[in-house]
Design an enzyme around this catalytic site. Sequence first.
Site, mmCIF file in Angstrom:
data_model
loop_
_atom_site.group_PDB
_atom_site.id
_atom_site.type_symbol
_atom_site.label_atom_id
_atom_site.label_comp_id
_atom_site.label_asym_id
_atom_site.label_seq_id
_atom_site.Cartn_x
_atom_site.Cartn_y
_atom_site.Cartn_z
ATOM 1 N N ASP A 67 -6.642 27.701 -1.914
ATOM 2 C CA ASP A 67 -5.952 28.981 -1.800
ATOM 3 C C ASP A 67 -6.606 29.909 -0.782
ATOM 4 O O ASP A 67 -7.692 29.620 -0.257
ATOM 5 C CB ASP A 67 -5.892 29.664 -3.182
ATOM 6 C CG ASP A 67 -7.239 29.645 -3.914
ATOM 7 O OD1 ASP A 67 -8.270 29.349 -3.280
ATOM 8 O OD2 ASP A 67 -7.254 29.919 -5.123
ATOM 9 N N ASP A 136 -8.711 34.070 -17.096
ATOM 10 C CA ASP A 136 -7.394 34.002 -17.734
ATOM 11 C C ASP A 136 -6.808 32.585 -17.698
ATOM 12 O O ASP A 136 -5.634 32.380 -17.992
ATOM 13 C CB ASP A 136 -6.419 34.988 -17.063
ATOM 14 C CG ASP A 136 -6.205 34.685 -15.580
ATOM 15 O OD1 ASP A 136 -6.763 33.691 -15.069
ATOM 16 O OD2 ASP A 136 -5.464 35.442 -14.927
ATOM 17 N N HIS A 138 -6.578 30.631 -14.983
ATOM 18 C CA HIS A 138 -5.918 30.188 -13.752
ATOM 19 C C HIS A 138 -6.730 29.114 -13.034
ATOM 20 O O HIS A 138 -7.951 29.066 -13.126
ATOM 21 C CB HIS A 138 -5.577 31.368 -12.821
ATOM 22 C CG HIS A 138 -6.710 32.034 -12.127
ATOM 23 N ND1 HIS A 138 -6.992 33.387 -12.256
ATOM 24 C CD2 HIS A 138 -7.630 31.567 -11.254
ATOM 25 C CE1 HIS A 138 -8.025 33.693 -11.512
ATOM 26 N NE2 HIS A 138 -8.446 32.614 -10.889
ATOM 27 N N GLU A 143 -1.674 31.875 -11.642
ATOM 28 C CA GLU A 143 -1.893 32.781 -12.767
ATOM 29 C C GLU A 143 -1.047 32.344 -13.964
ATOM 30 O O GLU A 143 -0.082 31.576 -13.802
ATOM 31 C CB GLU A 143 -1.501 34.202 -12.343
ATOM 32 C CG GLU A 143 -2.317 34.764 -11.182
ATOM 33 C CD GLU A 143 -3.714 35.228 -11.584
ATOM 34 O OE1 GLU A 143 -4.282 34.681 -12.560
ATOM 35 O OE2 GLU A 143 -4.253 36.120 -10.907
HETATM 36 C C1 GLP Z 1 -10.784 32.576 -8.034
HETATM 37 C C2 GLP Z 1 -10.201 31.337 -7.349
HETATM 38 C C3 GLP Z 1 -10.291 30.137 -8.246
HETATM 39 C C4 GLP Z 1 -11.602 30.198 -8.995
HETATM 40 C C5 GLP Z 1 -11.576 31.339 -9.977
HETATM 41 C C6 GLP Z 1 -12.913 31.576 -10.677
HETATM 42 O O1 GLP Z 1 -10.059 33.705 -7.929
HETATM 43 N N1 GLP Z 1 -8.907 31.452 -6.797
HETATM 44 O O2 GLP Z 1 -10.158 28.956 -7.482
HETATM 45 O O3 GLP Z 1 -11.815 29.014 -9.700
HETATM 46 O O4 GLP Z 1 -11.059 32.495 -9.411
HETATM 47 O O5 GLP Z 1 -13.846 32.150 -9.827
HETATM 48 P P1 GLP Z 1 -15.401 32.202 -10.134
HETATM 49 O O6 GLP Z 1 -15.906 30.816 -9.915
HETATM 50 O O7 GLP Z 1 -15.961 33.160 -9.126
HETATM 51 O O8 GLP Z 1 -15.543 32.640 -11.528
#
Ligand code: GLP
Length: 272
Positions: A67, A136, A138, A143
């Site tokens: 993404d 959440d 995702h 989402e």
């Molecule tokens: C982000 C990304 C995800 C990621 C998630 C958790 O926004 N789009 O790919 O796995 O949120 O992020 P973190 O590893 O910083 O907790």
Amino acid sequence: MEIIICENPTSASRLAALHVAAVIRAKPEAVLGLATGATPVALYAELAELFRRGMADFSRCSTFNLDEYVGIGRDHPASFSRFMREKLFRHINVLPENTRIPDGLAGDIPGHCAAYEKAISAAGGIDLQILGIGADGHIGFNEPSSSLASRTRLKTLTRKTREDNARFFGRGEPVPQHAITMGIGTIMEAREAVLLAFGEAKAQAVANAIEGPVSASNPASILQMHPRAVIFLDDLAAGLLQRSDYYREVFEQKPHWQRGDFGGVVFWEDKR
Ligand code: GLP
């Protein structure tokens, strides 16, 4: 699902990196799906270390990131493009032309998303998709309420996700409201999915994903339907799992021949 509970994020990341390296050894032209966020940083550091030691060669690999934020360019400090260059690409020998990340400044977003899907297919599909998980539930930026069959497209980020990710942006700088993300259907087509989650803040999302019902309200739960999903957790992220004793036992009691499932890497000594 294979659920591997490690003592801490470092040991989990090391194990996951050995596994990725084994996949690349078995298939040097492997296509890797990559994630951003704080979670995979240690995994990428371990992969860089394996490269330095001559234990991983990325020269024939190609990569597709999950993404990117819409509205920021590849050099923006919080862009996933910049993150990938800094945390992984510049430390290994993957060819820049073989690394793809959605373009947050694409003019024709639907066209760009369709081209991204085509490029994944043209590369032969993703062999191994790395995933983190949002608080959440995702995956990528899918989402809650995302279609479980979705493809790469524009998504609107939840307030919670924008708050969680504000730490990557400058003080007072707004987190973009939209992102381009591979869909859940896209992710599910990867031949293998490897999800990492660390820390207490992820424990509820992890428990819902692994032991809750499969539901669009909890996108990561779709991994229960994936024929080859491996979940690396630390003790804290595993804290709310009902069956954690069983998962530990399964891992500890793995017959020798089954440990080869991890691309031939016997990681027995690396676990807790
Ligand atoms: C982000 C990304 C995800 C990621 C998630 C958790 O926004 N789009 O790919 O796995 O949120 O992020 P973190 O590893 O910083 O907790």
